[in-house]
Design a protein around this motif. Structure first.
Motif, short mmCIF file in Angstrom:
data_model
loop_
_atom_site.label_atom_id
_atom_site.label_comp_id
_atom_site.label_asym_id
_atom_site.label_seq_id
_atom_site.Cartn_x
_atom_site.Cartn_y
_atom_site.Cartn_z
N ASN A 12 23.01 62.46 45.49
CA ASN A 12 22.50 61.10 45.37
C ASN A 12 22.33 60.67 43.92
O ASN A 12 21.34 60.07 43.51
N GLY A 13 23.33 61.03 43.07
CA GLY A 13 23.33 60.62 41.68
C GLY A 13 22.52 61.49 40.76
O GLY A 13 22.40 61.18 39.57
N LYS A 14 21.94 62.59 41.26
CA LYS A 14 21.12 63.45 40.42
C LYS A 14 21.71 64.85 40.39
O LYS A 14 22.15 65.37 41.40
N LYS A 15 21.66 65.47 39.23
CA LYS A 15 22.16 66.83 39.06
C LYS A 15 21.11 67.83 39.55
O LYS A 15 19.93 67.74 39.21
N ILE A 16 21.53 68.75 40.37
CA ILE A 16 20.62 69.78 40.88
C ILE A 16 20.51 70.89 39.84
O ILE A 16 21.53 71.47 39.42
N GLU A 17 19.29 71.20 39.43
CA GLU A 17 19.07 72.16 38.35
C GLU A 17 18.69 73.55 38.85
O GLU A 17 18.19 74.36 38.08
N ASP A 18 18.87 73.82 40.12
CA ASP A 18 18.52 75.14 40.64
C ASP A 18 19.34 76.22 39.94
O ASP A 18 20.54 76.05 39.69
N ASP A 19 18.68 77.32 39.63
CA ASP A 19 19.34 78.43 38.94
C ASP A 19 19.92 79.38 39.98
O ASP A 19 19.29 80.36 40.38
N PHE A 20 21.11 79.07 40.45
CA PHE A 20 21.75 79.93 41.44
C PHE A 20 22.30 81.18 40.77
O PHE A 20 22.91 81.11 39.71
N ARG A 21 22.13 82.31 41.45
CA ARG A 21 22.62 83.57 40.92
C ARG A 21 24.10 83.74 41.21
O ARG A 21 24.56 83.38 42.28
N PRO A 22 24.87 84.34 40.27
CA PRO A 22 26.30 84.60 40.53
C PRO A 22 26.47 85.53 41.73
O PRO A 22 25.75 86.53 41.86
#
Length: 286
Positions: A260-270
């Protein structure tokens, strides 16, 4: 079938030597077959034991112990069987072979090596199915099917996402609705202005593979599959629904999300697998 252990069969055979004076009996000397039989019995072995140890067939062992060498197929093969059986029961093969040669007209002419090897070759044991090869073939087939599914799912997902995103708004003209939508921006990080144009009454999710390739799956609120396949590094997919979009990320560490126009800043692990659900309004991870 008799194993040759009957007491009557074990009685020694008396003979009169031609080298001794007439009427004077020589010490009884058993025949080749009887000597082998008596040594086997003395060793506590059965015909089955001898067959297992030497691979000489049961019928041939019985015939040799009865001094019938015809089933051997010739004197050369008979001598080979006598040598094998003598070693198995603890007798000196040389003495038995000398006795056999004396009783059968001397030692035969040498037989060519190839026929002798062919006759004395041990019959290979019957083997069961090769389950290892079958399992390898099954695994290869499964991998091929999964790869084919990914390719087909990727093609279908493109059609689904375009169809979902091609819904025209009420203010659009007939000419603009007739034109096909432009493909998604191939850049991994689209501009904020492009995402800001997402309709407020829908949920819009953009998935970009910025750090590497990843398998992803996307569904709408009815569970209808929008995409199921691989995103190569640098590829992007955009999904839109009236209520919510469900995502499964195979390697969330290489994915960048815009909701919805916003960047998700969750720190997903590789390498981590993430299951996410996004709805209208501010993004909320389900």
């Amino acid at each position: 079938m008799s194993n040759g252990n009957s007491p009557e069969d074990e009685r020694p055979i008396e003979d009169v030597s031609h080298d001794t004076p007439a009427g004077v009996p020589e010490v009884a000397r058993p025949s080749v077959g009887r000597a082998l039989q008596q040594a086997r019995i003395a060793a506590g072995l059965t015909v089955d034991d001898i067959t297992t140890a030497t691979r000489v067939r049961i019928a041939i062992v019985h015939a040799i112990e009865a001094d019938d060498f015809a089933p051997c197929g010739g004197d050369v093969y008979a001598r080979g069987h006598i040598r094998t059986l003598a070693k198995a029961v603890g007798l000196d093969p040389a003495e038995l072979l000398a006795q056999f040669d004396a009783e059968h007209g001397g030692r035969p002419e040498p037989t060519p090596a190839a026929p002798l090897f062919e006759a004395e070759r041990i019959r290979p044991e019957r083997r069961g199915p090769n389950w290892t090869a079958a399992m390898v073939a099954a695994i290869v087939a499964v991998i091929g099917f999964v790869g084919f599914t990914f390719v087909k799912g990727g093609d279908g997902g493109n059609e689904a996402s375009v169809a979902e995103g091609a819904q025209p708004s009420s203010g659009e003209s007939a000419s603009s609705s007739a034109k096909p939508d432009k493909p998604a921006d191939p850049k991994p990080e689209p501009s904020d202005s492009a995402i800001a144009a997402a309709p407020a009454d829908k949920v819009t999710v953009k998935v970009s593979a910025t750090e590497g390739r990843s398998w992803i799956s996307a569904q709408d609120h009815n569970g209808r599959l929008l995409f199921d396949g691989l995103l190569e590094q640098g590829d992007s997919k955009t999904f839109q629904d009236n209520e919510k979009v469900k995502l499964v990320l195979g390697d969330a560490g290489v994915i960048q999300l815009y909701v919805n126009g916003k960047k998700i800043e969750d720190d997903f692990r590789p390498g981590a697998v993430e299951r996410l659900t996004y709805t209208k309004g501010d993004p909320q991870v389900g």
